[in-house]
Enzyme design. Sequence first.
Site: not given
Length: 247
Positions: A75, A112, A140, A221, A224
């Site tokens: 992402s 993801g 991730n 968040d 990002h």
Amino acid sequence: MNVLWYFERMQKFVGSFILAGLLSGLAGCKTDDGGRTSPEVAENNAPGPVEAPKAAIRKADVVDGRPLVVCFGDSLTAGYGAEDGASYPDFLQKDLDGAGYRYRVVNEGISGNTTKDGVDRLAGVERMKAAVVVLEFGGNDGLRGFDVKTTRANLATMIEGLKASGAKVVLAGITLPPDYGADYVTSFTANYPVLAKKYGVPVLPFLLKDVYGVPGMMQGDRTHATEKGNAVVARNVLPLVEPLLRK
């Protein structure tokens, strides 16, 4: 390379307050087994597409005819949460155009994705016969606590496959919050310079250099980049890509 020395440098560079911010941003995201996971993982369970329509991109590539710079990752590459046209590959395209390079930047980021997902998608990227691939995976894996050796092996598989396809590879790395444990974080972070040295590829140890912890550069968040942040990420990547291109 002395791994502990490298991690100390990374801690000094990123800053403890940055890592603390990342930790608080990730708090509350849980896997089924009670472990922490990335917001990228949660977003894959949300309604709505997370992947750009690749068929349209492929057709454009054929018609365009310029050699490709492929940004291959998760992402952070896809530009999750940013407006259309505001991912770092979008800004990299503008930077290359402005510098007089005739290349087409293709965004192959999927939110993801783990390194295993990257290996599963590798054949499709190899078939694109890119001139340069910016490889960005691993965040991730680390946030889910995957085995460091497995992550390194998957990254190595992708580097080897991309090089075999004729592409020049740029490796982009990431780091983790300190609550994952000093030994794990040190080993994880060391994956990128170790692989870069082994395969002779340029490396950006921390993709979010000069972005993480800077007001206005990160989304709510804390994972990002915003549009402004992605513009800086593109400028981080450009000096590694530019020597691999021809005007």
